[in-house]
Design a protein around this motif. Structure first.
Motif, PDB file in Angstrom:
ATOM      1  N   LEU B 100      25.860 -48.948  -5.981  1.00 58.91           N
ATOM      2  CA  LEU B 100      27.203 -49.246  -5.501  1.00 58.91           C
ATOM      3  C   LEU B 100      28.130 -48.131  -5.931  1.00 58.91           C
ATOM      4  CD1 LEU B 100      28.924 -51.578  -8.000  1.00 58.91           C
ATOM      5  CD2 LEU B 100      26.450 -51.497  -7.956  1.00 58.91           C
ATOM      6  N   GLN B 101      29.068 -47.822  -5.052  1.00 60.86           N
ATOM      7  CA  GLN B 101      30.131 -46.900  -5.437  1.00 60.86           C
ATOM      8  C   GLN B 101      31.425 -47.688  -5.538  1.00 60.86           C
ATOM      9  OE1 GLN B 101      30.067 -43.138  -3.288  1.00 60.86           O
ATOM     10  NE2 GLN B 101      27.845 -43.080  -3.454  1.00 60.86           N
ATOM     11  N   CYS B 102      32.037 -48.017  -4.393  1.00 55.91           N
ATOM     12  CA  CYS B 102      33.262 -48.813  -4.496  1.00 55.91           C
ATOM     13  C   CYS B 102      32.934 -50.272  -4.775  1.00 55.91           C
ATOM     14  CB  CYS B 102      34.102 -48.684  -3.233  1.00 55.91           C
ATOM     15  SG  CYS B 102      33.510 -49.658  -1.841  1.00 55.91           S
ATOM     16  N   GLY B 103      31.771 -50.725  -4.320  1.00 56.82           N
ATOM     17  CA  GLY B 103      31.329 -52.073  -4.626  1.00 56.82           C
ATOM     18  C   GLY B 103      31.810 -53.168  -3.695  1.00 56.82           C
ATOM     19  N   ILE B 104      32.565 -52.834  -2.671  1.00 57.57           N
ATOM     20  CA  ILE B 104      33.113 -53.895  -1.809  1.00 57.57           C
ATOM     21  C   ILE B 104      32.000 -54.510  -0.958  1.00 57.57           C
ATOM     22  CG2 ILE B 104      33.752 -52.515   0.251  1.00 57.57           C
ATOM     23  CD1 ILE B 104      36.171 -55.008  -1.248  1.00 57.57           C
ATOM     24  N   CYS B 105      30.978 -53.721  -0.632  1.00 60.62           N
ATOM     25  CA  CYS B 105      29.877 -54.220   0.191  1.00 60.62           C
ATOM     26  C   CYS B 105      28.819 -54.923  -0.643  1.00 60.62           C
ATOM     27  CB  CYS B 105      29.212 -53.051   0.926  1.00 60.62           C
ATOM     28  SG  CYS B 105      28.367 -51.909  -0.201  1.00 60.62           S
ATOM     29  N   THR B 106      28.873 -54.735  -1.961  1.00 58.85           N
ATOM     30  CA  THR B 106      27.773 -55.147  -2.839  1.00 58.85           C
ATOM     31  C   THR B 106      27.468 -56.651  -2.783  1.00 58.85           C
ATOM     32  OG1 THR B 106      28.400 -53.293  -4.239  1.00 58.85           O
ATOM     33  CG2 THR B 106      26.890 -54.896  -5.195  1.00 58.85           C
ATOM     34  N   LEU B 136      27.163 -53.248   6.347  1.00 57.44           N
ATOM     35  CA  LEU B 136      27.614 -51.860   6.334  1.00 57.44           C
ATOM     36  C   LEU B 136      28.001 -51.437   4.923  1.00 57.44           C
ATOM     37  CD1 LEU B 136      29.909 -51.692   9.484  1.00 57.44           C
ATOM     38  CD2 LEU B 136      27.600 -50.759   9.222  1.00 57.44           C
ATOM     39  N   CYS B 137      27.611 -50.225   4.586  1.00 59.17           N
ATOM     40  CA  CYS B 137      28.122 -49.590   3.374  1.00 59.17           C
ATOM     41  C   CYS B 137      28.578 -48.205   3.791  1.00 59.17           C
ATOM     42  CB  CYS B 137      27.038 -49.479   2.308  1.00 59.17           C
ATOM     43  SG  CYS B 137      27.609 -48.520   0.888  1.00 59.17           S
ATOM     44  N   ARG B 138      29.807 -47.866   3.463  1.00 61.78           N
ATOM     45  CA  ARG B 138      30.309 -46.560   3.870  1.00 61.78           C
ATOM     46  C   ARG B 138      30.190 -45.544   2.735  1.00 61.78           C
ATOM     47  NH1 ARG B 138      30.905 -43.790   8.629  1.00 61.78           N
ATOM     48  NH2 ARG B 138      33.037 -43.063   8.988  1.00 61.78           N
ATOM     49  N   CYS B 139      29.906 -46.013   1.523  1.00 61.03           N
ATOM     50  CA  CYS B 139      29.936 -45.089   0.380  1.00 61.03           C
ATOM     51  C   CYS B 139      28.595 -44.456   0.057  1.00 61.03           C
ATOM     52  CB  CYS B 139      30.408 -45.802  -0.883  1.00 61.03           C
ATOM     53  SG  CYS B 139      32.052 -46.496  -0.810  1.00 61.03           S
ATOM     54  N   THR B 140      27.517 -45.224   0.143  1.00 59.55           N
ATOM     55  CA  THR B 140      26.270 -44.780  -0.500  1.00 59.55           C
ATOM     56  C   THR B 140      25.289 -44.095   0.426  1.00 59.55           C
ATOM     57  OG1 THR B 140      25.138 -46.854  -0.024  1.00 59.55           O
ATOM     58  CG2 THR B 140      26.377 -46.732  -2.090  1.00 59.55           C
TER      59      THR B 140
HETATM   60  S1  FES Z   1      29.704 -49.146  -2.097  1.00 61.53           S
HETATM   61 FE1  FES Z   1      31.527 -48.849  -0.961  1.00 61.53          FE
HETATM   62  S2  FES Z   1      31.020 -49.731   0.926  1.00 61.53           S
HETATM   63 FE2  FES Z   1      29.180 -49.870  -0.156  1.00 61.53          FE
END
Ligand code: FES
Ligand code: FES
Lengths: 87, 161, 747
Positions: B100-106, B136-140
């Motif tokens: 996870l980066q931002c974690g919103i999708c986690t 969807l995950c936009r970060c990883t």
């Molecule tokens: S960790 Fe940011 S959208 Fe998946």
């Protein structure tokens, strides 16, 4: 003396000269000296005692946080660049 | 004023009830009425998977389920994954693999992946990618998420008697 | 050269906020709750360009449950001035105008009014009851069209600026810049091959999964408290203060966890509206955007029109180059074409260069930064032309890049000389990689490479470190953590203090509680805030030496510190032992630092893409993908890889699928995540990474920011791969199946 690179769009003021030596302890000093060489230069770069918004100065390749107050070395290279950060 | 509906359900194994407007989604009910804000909203139209929860053993996007449909159902959310202070193997694997980066999708990924591993303990990479394609995950770029699910599958297999 | 041995830097600890984020406990902006909370909604323009004739809010105000309505008329009168929140100076009227339209709407989705009500549903319904009479105007949607002399004009007062000088007539071109190095005309005369191509790229969105949100409370004491998901809590504070014409110190911004941003969560959209609604109602007001609002009302990245011309000698030496960049700023100036100009030829040492850049307003949402803003568009053009040159000259595409790669001392066309950079090392890593060395077999398959640059930024950061008696420390910083920076910052403090990273407890706090800290953007947090953490840790060490000196009855200078212990004259104490004694040696120890660093190290990145193109459908499948990037020093290698993978996949989406599909009258036809197709797990292979480490001399551990450069090469690498797979040169983004099919048919 520091070497000032004249931004491309200001070269009409310098008669096409692209770099010039100018003395000064700070970026502001250098711009004052530039003004005496090429009148009109100061107003294109400064607004009051500060650099114009959207103009940044790079001394020796480094964009300088202090802008017009940035110290300048005897053999520094000075560039005026666009101010930006990123995403 | 719209009259409200009394819904009796079970969330993460505990009986729960709430009063909702008929038009409210399960996502809204969980977040705004039950204070379970671990389930996230990314689109509110079923296309991001951030709101994924388990409902009677199936995974659903809770933004497309009405709160009133939860009547009598068993709902599972990200808040129900850990056992006490012990994280679920998927939660651990997500942390260890930096999945996870931002974690919103986690939360959505965890709930979806848990359902996968319960049905198919040893999914292939292709199978994991297909199963998680609604999340969807936009970060990883998904790489570390897939690896985390693979690691959790291995660990869950080893932990089985 | 021996490598420095680090205890913490270069390891892969679990992030400090990890448990909260995998259990659902972490509170993001939308999760904020408060007693008496009202919910807001925004009414948005249905027209791409129209004059607002009349707004009547009476029906909305009469709707049961509605507490207040605001429009631009509710902004206090303020003289227009230039304001700068770290993304360049812009007139206040533009910032305000984008928050709530005044006089004209400039894009479909432009915010016109805000409503506060007892529920979000009521607020949405009430917003539809606001009557707005529009006088529609012709709209203009692309830079080349907007630059025509007879184009509809967006801003009556806009004049083209050329470094401090404004042109006479009205125009949609807000700025023109030019960089000249050497003499490109003369240069081209000395070349054997010249290739000139035209490119265009579509508007794309940052695509963070969390929609924008803001809650504001205008308190009875006149102070305003804002809770939101932002890349820069101080930007929100300062921008909201300007928009509302109140003192910065009256605003306190608490940054909630943030669900992605990529540059798109730097501007303010909702915060001032929520604050105005709260002032009218005396209650806290929360506004959440819908996904459609996010697409239609928040900053995408510019679409662009680009021409690139490059000439080389027969032995593959690049001699001259020209670029023409026209970027769409959207409704208000600021298309990030400046960085496009800085990056377009940055990877190469070319003696004769001319670059012209144009910042052009069009009737689309006002653009915001997106990961290396401006650079990806430019690199798509340059890197495909370089690939064509390599082909014509019969030189390997990596070899031609290496022969011309920028190095320390290379002068960029925009002026400055590069300091120590890793362009050559990155390209050598490409050439030496297992991926590049391995054969790619099979029909309709091809491999492409490309390189990209992002200069990164410094900007101010503040940090304090409080020593606890148990030998741990609490680290306080102001950089909102969008991808694990609490940990990469804490690791640097731990390294300096000589304690385990688990003993550093980082928190990101509100704007009342930490010194000014600029945005989480420009790949700056691990660099700048990391540097602040190092200096604050150094300050702690200095004070701890004083304490040890007191205990051992000596002078601080005689105390040696290193690896978490203090020594002098046969005495020694660990950090922990000494921490237990701070009470008796003078009271609490607090280290602090603020930085506004120089010494930013730019980062180069490259991509290798293997694709298969279906000749029946035009669909491109990515078979294998490797991202290579110079991290200077990878503090937390997993997070560096994560940035590279995430940026690569955004680049893949930009290259292959994503676009604002606009109707002629300026309506986005695909404003949902179903139709705006971002890559899913099913569309991708694993994303391989190679971290190159060419230390940045400007940072104690050699850090270069890694957040951005990785998005720059993928579209070009894919275009080059598609050429080898399908024999067509793609010069338009996205290279979606229909576009590839069209190219195949017209071959
Ligand atoms: S960790 Fe940011 S959208 Fe998946
Ligand atoms: S919020 Fe339910 S799928 Fe996106």
């Amino acid at each position: 003396m520091a070497v000032v690179f004249i931004p491309t769009l200001l070269r009409p003021l310098s008669g096409g000269v692209d770099r010039v030596e100018a003395s000064g302890q700070s970026v502001r000093d250098v711009i004052e000296n530039l003004e005496s060489l090429y009148p009109g230069m100061r107003d294109r770069l400064m607004d009051g005692g500060r650099l114009r918004p959207n103009v940044s100065v790079a001394v020796d390749g480094e964009v300088c946080p202090m802008g017009a107050l940035e110290p300048v070395g005897p053999a520094s290279e000075i560039h005026f660049v666009t101010a930006i950060s990123g995403g | 004023m719209q009259s409200k509906v009394h819904v009796r359900t079970a969330i993460n194994g505990e009986p729960a009830e709430f009063l909702c407007e008929p038009r409210q989604s399960l996502l809204e009910c969980l977040r705004d009425l039950c204070n379970l804000t671990g389930t996230k909203e990314g689109c509110n139209d079923g296309n991001c998977g951030a709101c994924t929860v388990e409902m009677d053993g199936r995974i659903v996007t809770s933004c497309l389920v009405l709160g009133v449909e939860a009547e009598g159902a068993q709902i599972g959310t990200v808040e129900g994954l850990a056992r006490g202070t012990e994280l679920h193997p998927l939660q651990k694997a997500f942390l260890e693999n930096a999945a996870l980066q931002c974690g919103i999708c986690t939360p959505g990924f965890l709930v979806a992946a848990k359902a996968l591993l319960e049905q198919e303990p040893e999914p292939s990479e292709a199978r994991i990618r297909l199963w998680l394609a609604n999340n969807l995950c936009r970060c990883t770029g998904y790489d570390k998420i897939i690896r985390a699910v693979q690691q959790a599958a291995r660990e869950m297999k080893e932990a089985r008697p | 050269m021996t490598k420095t041995e680090y205890q913490v830097v270069g390891t892969r600890p679990v992030r400090h906020d990890g448990a909260d984020k995998v259990t659902g406990r972490a509170l993001y902006g939308a999760d904020f709750q408060m007693a008496g909370l009202l919910h807001g909604a925004i009414l948005r323009s249905p027209h791409a360009h129209a004059r607002i004739v009349r707004i009547d809010t009476a029906k909305a105000l009469a709707y049961p449950g509605v507490k207040a309505v605001v429009t631009a008329a509710d902004f206090p009168p303020a003289p227009d001035k230039l304001v700068d929140f770290g993304e360049g100076a812009t007139p206040l009227a533009y910032v305000r105008g984008n928050v709530l339209a005044s006089g004209k709407v400039l894009y479909r989705g432009h915010a016109v009014a805000g409503v506060a009500a007892t529920s979000a549903h009521i607020a949405e319904e009430a917003a539809q009851l606001i009557e707005v009479e529009y006088e529609p105007l012709p709209c203009v949607l692309t830079a080349p069209e907007a630059m025509q002399p007879d184009a509809p004009i967006l801003h009556d007062g806009l004049r083209t600026a050329e470094l401090g000088e404004k042109a006479q007539g009205r125009s949609n071109i807000s700025e023109h810049f030019r960089h000249i190095l050497g003499d490109s005309k003369k240069g081209f005369a000395e070349t054997d091959v010249v290739i000139e191509r035209e490119f265009s790229t579509a508007t794309v969105h940052q695509g963070y999964i969390e929609p924008h949100n803001a809650t504001a409370l205008w308190n009875n004491d006149g102070r305003v408290h804002i809770w939101c998901s932002t890349q820069g809590s101080f930007v929100v504070r300062d921008a909201t203060a300007c928009v509302l014409d109140i003192a910065q110190s009256r605003i306190r911004v608490t940054p909630m966890e943030i669900g992605g941003g990529f540059g798109g969560k730097i501007p303010v959209y909702l915060e001032p509206v929520a604050a105005l609604l709260s002032r009218k109602t005396g209650r806290p007001v929360k506004i959440l955007m819908t996904r459609k609002d996010v697409f239609e009302g928040t900053g995408p990245t510019p679409g662009s029109y680009i021409r690139v011309k490059i000439g080389a000698t027969s032995d593959g030496k690049l001699v001259a180059a020209e670029a023409y960049l026209a970027y769409e700023a959207g409704a208000y100036p600021g298309a990030m074409v400046g960085p496009g100009g800085m990056c377009v030829f940055a990877a190469y040492d070319i003696p004769n260069v001319t670059i012209d850049g144009f910042d052009v307003v069009v009737n689309k949402p006002s653009t915001a930064a997106y990961r290396a803003p401006g650079a990806t568009n430019a690199a798509f053009a340059t890197e495909t032309v370089i690939d064509e040159l390599a082909e014509q000259l019969g030189i390997d595409p990596v070899e031609i890049r290496l022969r011309n790669a920028a190095k320390e001392g290379t002068r960029r066309a925009d002026g400055p000389k590069f300091k120590r950079i890793g362009c050559v090392e990155v390209l050598e890593a490409v050439r030496g990689s297992e991926h590049y060395q391995s054969p790619l077999e099979g029909p309709n398959r091809g491999r492409g490479v490309a390189v990209g640059f992002w200069f990164n930024v410094g900007l101010p950061s503040s940090c304090t470190i409080n020593v606890n008696a148990d030998g741990t420390v609490n680290l306080v910083e102001g950089s909102t953590d969008i991808g694990g920076t609490r940990t990469s910052v804490a690791m640097q403090a731990a390294e300096v203090l000589g304690i385990p990273v688990e003993d550093v407890h980082p928190s990101v706090v509100d704007t009342d509680s930490v010194g000014f800290t600029a945005v989480t953007g420009g790949s700056r947090v691990t660099f700048s805030t990391g540097m602040a953490a190092c200096e604050a840790a150094g300050d702690v060490i200095r004070q701890m030496k004083e304490r040890a000196a007191k205990l051992w009855e000596t002078v601080p200078d005689k105390v040696e510190a290193g690896r978490g212990s203090f020594r002098c004259n046969g005495h020694s104490a660990t950090f922990k032992e000494l921490a237990a004694k701070v009470g008796e040696t003078g009271g609490p120890v607090v280290g602090r630092a603020t930085v506004n660093p120089r010494g930013v190290g730019g980062s180069f990145s490259a991509a290798i893409a293997d694709v298969e193109v279906d000749p029946e459908t035009g669909k491109t499948t990515v078979l294998r993908f490797t991202s290579i990037q110079d991290a200077g020093k990878a503090i937390h290698p997993s997070y560096v890889e994560g940035q590279m993978q995430g940026g690569s996949v955004q680049g893949i989406g930009w290259g292959l699928n994503e676009e604002y599909y606009m109707s002629r009258d300026g309506m986005m036809m695909n404003s949902s995540l179903l139709d705006y197709r971002m890559p899913t797990s099913l569309d991708l292979p694993m994303i391989e990474t190679i971290i190159v480490e060419v230390p940045n001399p400007g940072h104690p551990f050699g850090v270069r920011g890694v957040g951005e450069a990785n998005i720059v090469p993928p579209p070009a690498a894919l275009a080059n791969a598609i050429y080898r797979a399908a024999g067509v040169r793609m010069r338009r983004l996205p290279m979606s199946p229909p576009a590839v099919m069209e190219a195949i048919w017209s071959k």
